[in-house]
Design a protein around this motif. Sequence first.
Motif, PDB file in Angstrom:
ATOM      1  N   ARG A  54       4.607   6.872  41.802  1.00 11.86           N
ATOM      2  CA  ARG A  54       3.105   7.053  42.605  1.00 11.86           C
ATOM      3  C   ARG A  54       3.075   5.817  44.262  1.00 11.86           C
ATOM      4  O   ARG A  54       2.420   5.360  44.489  1.00 11.86           O
TER       5      ARG A  54
ATOM      6  N   THR B  50       4.054  16.750  38.618  1.00 11.21           N
ATOM      7  CA  THR B  50       3.358  16.468  39.256  1.00 11.21           C
ATOM      8  C   THR B  50       1.644  16.041  38.473  1.00 11.21           C
ATOM      9  O   THR B  50       0.867  15.299  39.008  1.00 11.21           O
ATOM     10  N   VAL B  51       1.400  16.182  37.680  1.00 10.09           N
ATOM     11  CA  VAL B  51       0.344  15.615  36.895  1.00 10.09           C
ATOM     12  C   VAL B  51       1.006  14.250  36.796  1.00 10.09           C
ATOM     13  O   VAL B  51      -0.199  13.593  36.802  1.00 10.09           O
TER      14      VAL B  51
ATOM     15  N   GLY C  43       2.233  12.674  38.032  1.00  7.11           N
ATOM     16  CA  GLY C  43       2.223  11.968  39.870  1.00  7.11           C
ATOM     17  C   GLY C  43       0.818  11.689  40.041  1.00  7.11           C
ATOM     18  O   GLY C  43       0.656  10.727  40.723  1.00  7.11           O
ATOM     19  N   LEU C  44      -0.322  11.799  38.825  1.00 10.05           N
ATOM     20  CA  LEU C  44      -1.978  11.564  39.451  1.00 10.05           C
ATOM     21  C   LEU C  44      -2.191  10.763  38.682  1.00 10.05           C
ATOM     22  O   LEU C  44      -2.938   9.918  38.894  1.00 10.05           O
TER      23      LEU C  44
ATOM     24  N   ARG D  80      -1.686   7.548  34.390  1.00 11.81           N
ATOM     25  CA  ARG D  80      -2.320   7.998  33.014  1.00 11.81           C
ATOM     26  C   ARG D  80      -2.606   8.609  33.135  1.00 11.81           C
ATOM     27  O   ARG D  80      -3.046   8.949  32.113  1.00 11.81           O
ATOM     28  N   ASP D  81      -4.139   8.105  34.104  1.00 12.63           N
ATOM     29  CA  ASP D  81      -5.496   8.239  33.145  1.00 12.63           C
ATOM     30  C   ASP D  81      -5.531   9.728  33.394  1.00 12.63           C
ATOM     31  O   ASP D  81      -6.137  10.658  31.962  1.00 12.63           O
ATOM     32  N   PHE D  82      -5.135  10.836  34.539  1.00 10.29           N
ATOM     33  CA  PHE D  82      -4.785  11.902  34.542  1.00 10.29           C
ATOM     34  C   PHE D  82      -4.583  12.193  33.569  1.00 10.29           C
ATOM     35  O   PHE D  82      -4.993  13.244  32.942  1.00 10.29           O
TER      36      PHE D  82
ATOM     37  N   VAL E 286      -3.394  11.907  30.666  1.00 12.29           N
ATOM     38  CA  VAL E 286      -4.312  11.394  29.234  1.00 12.29           C
ATOM     39  C   VAL E 286      -5.227  12.377  28.454  1.00 12.29           C
ATOM     40  O   VAL E 286      -4.930  13.547  28.100  1.00 12.29           O
ATOM     41  N   ASN E 287      -6.281  12.480  30.359  1.00 11.84           N
ATOM     42  CA  ASN E 287      -7.177  13.857  30.271  1.00 11.84           C
ATOM     43  C   ASN E 287      -6.925  15.422  30.197  1.00 11.84           C
ATOM     44  O   ASN E 287      -7.621  15.981  29.684  1.00 11.84           O
ATOM     45  N   LEU E 288      -5.181  15.150  30.880  1.00 13.38           N
ATOM     46  CA  LEU E 288      -5.022  16.946  30.800  1.00 13.38           C
ATOM     47  C   LEU E 288      -4.857  16.695  29.432  1.00 13.38           C
ATOM     48  O   LEU E 288      -3.813  17.986  29.476  1.00 13.38           O
ATOM     49  N   GLY E 289      -4.114  15.783  28.469  1.00 11.60           N
ATOM     50  CA  GLY E 289      -3.525  16.228  27.462  1.00 11.60           C
ATOM     51  C   GLY E 289      -1.610  16.040  27.628  1.00 11.60           C
ATOM     52  O   GLY E 289      -1.605  17.011  26.865  1.00 11.60           O
ATOM     53  N   LEU E 290      -1.524  15.655  28.168  1.00 14.92           N
ATOM     54  CA  LEU E 290       0.257  15.540  29.244  1.00 14.92           C
ATOM     55  C   LEU E 290       0.548  13.975  27.782  1.00 14.92           C
ATOM     56  O   LEU E 290      -0.284  12.888  27.799  1.00 14.92           O
TER      57      LEU E 290
END
Lengths: 257, 318
Positions: free
Chosen positions: B72, B201-202, B204-205, B207-209, B211-215
């Motif tokens: 990042r 890319t996700v 790159g947003l 950790r919180d982003f 996990v929120n998106l289930g990655l």
Amino acid sequence: MIEIRDVRKSYGDATVVQGVNLTLPRGGVTAIIGPNGAGKSTLLTMIGRLLPMTSGQILVDGMDVTHAASNALARRLSILRQDNHIAARLTVRDLVAFGRYPHSHGRLTREDGVHVARALEFLGLTHLANRFLDELSGGQRQRAHVAMVVCQDTDYILLDEPLNNLDMKHAVGMMQLMRRMADDLGKTIVVVLHDINFASCYADHIVAMRDGRVIRKGAPAAIMTADAMRAIYDIDMHIEEIGGDRIGVFYRQPARD
Amino acid sequence: MTRTAAAVAVFLLLAVASLFAGVSDLTPGAVLAGDPAAINLLLTSRAPRTIAVVLAGGSVAIAGLIMQMLARNRFAEPSTSGTVDAASLGMLCATLLLPDMPVIVKMMVAAAFALAGAGLFMGVLARIPLSSPLVTPLVGLMLGNVIGAATSFIAYRYDLLQSLAAWSNGDFSTILRGRYELLWVAFALAALAWFTADRLTVAGLGRDFSVNLGLNYRRVLLFGLSIVAMVTAMVVTTVGMIPFLGLAAPNLASMALGDNMRRAIPLTALLGAGLALACDLLGRLVNYPFEIPIGTMMGVIGSVLFLYLLLGKRFRAG
């Protein structure tokens, strides 16, 4: 329904959340309030499984957030934290479209496109869709993040102090938006708020925390009393009913020694 | 679209120029006329060199982009994150301890070291307060120098400083058919990133982003760093490191298209290959008939670009 069972969080000797038992009903807007360091954000972050709990259990529609598949949870519940620094140069549309990731894993279908367009529209961002996030004002960027969460289209939406950095107009807009998400789209909103009057005017339920415990909960009318405010915030508040809303006035406090 | 077409045209022009630049006289006319000597030269030396430059440039650029997304930070790339230095150390250890093993095994050792180096870099980043975007490359450069010092010491003791110099300074002058093919694998690995562009890319947003998106954030991080480590190890062992390329190409691509990796990867690869071709070509021409290695050329041009990016206003806010 979100069931919180005897949840604790400690860092070494310091316990920030001490055995919280709480059931948040499905639907409507629930505001979590309390002074700094009450454990509000910590609790919200644990519900959103971004932070592991030291002990206890949290169930979202019966799914244990610690053990359920993260990907399945991502279609049920979304969480937006306060500091959303993004180093990557993305357009508003890119960011919002990533809200579809749990559903499509990057291969956007036509249905996903509809969701993206609807979320942009809902947040009034359609005309900014192709702008890069680093070219937006703080308020616009905040709305773009919320749009992503809207686009994720989960039943439960957790927001941690979403009014931070917003001016009055945008703060009101954000609260109205939460109402619309709850009333028009049937979402369950759980939001950490610092402004007690926003909670009073817009929330259906208020949960008050202090020192890592839930000390009051109920409808705004039940929480917005001088007694409760003193117990929660340690200040004297004058509660006035204005236009059907209970408003707390606390700007001048008697001098203490 | 026209800008993309222009970029492709410049790239092709550079590639053709690269084929016909060199000490021995080789003209397009001779090749077209079917002159066997000309065709032989083209197939054994010039074409392999040009292909190697393109593959190495493209994959180093993509590795840089991945590193920037995962760390990042705009200034992170294999040579500013200790990854290159760790790969060199790995190569040195492999040369000392497994001298009879084939190159591919040594390369795998180098890749393992590179991965450990990149992991160490990310681990340090997670533990220190990143008060400014400049802290990240500073940490990486310091880490790289510490590893580099140890490497130099070992190389000095075992009389391997020359090999070390070959890995740390990119040079395409020794590329012949049969000595660069590993770069195809490096490029294939880098291209693999394109298929997982959304996940990267996700990640790159943050950790919180993710996990929120289930990655599965850790898995994507490990996957991305593995690609970076493999590419770095392969490029370092075949041609040596090309500094700043992994920094310049992704940043230029990002200015044009942003960082959504699905869009950014093709342009990043094209710019990386184009920059590498230009530097290699320039290195062959400025001191003709002698050559200046691409590592040196890129060091000069890249550091100017790096300064420009550092002082550029879009990075001030971080």
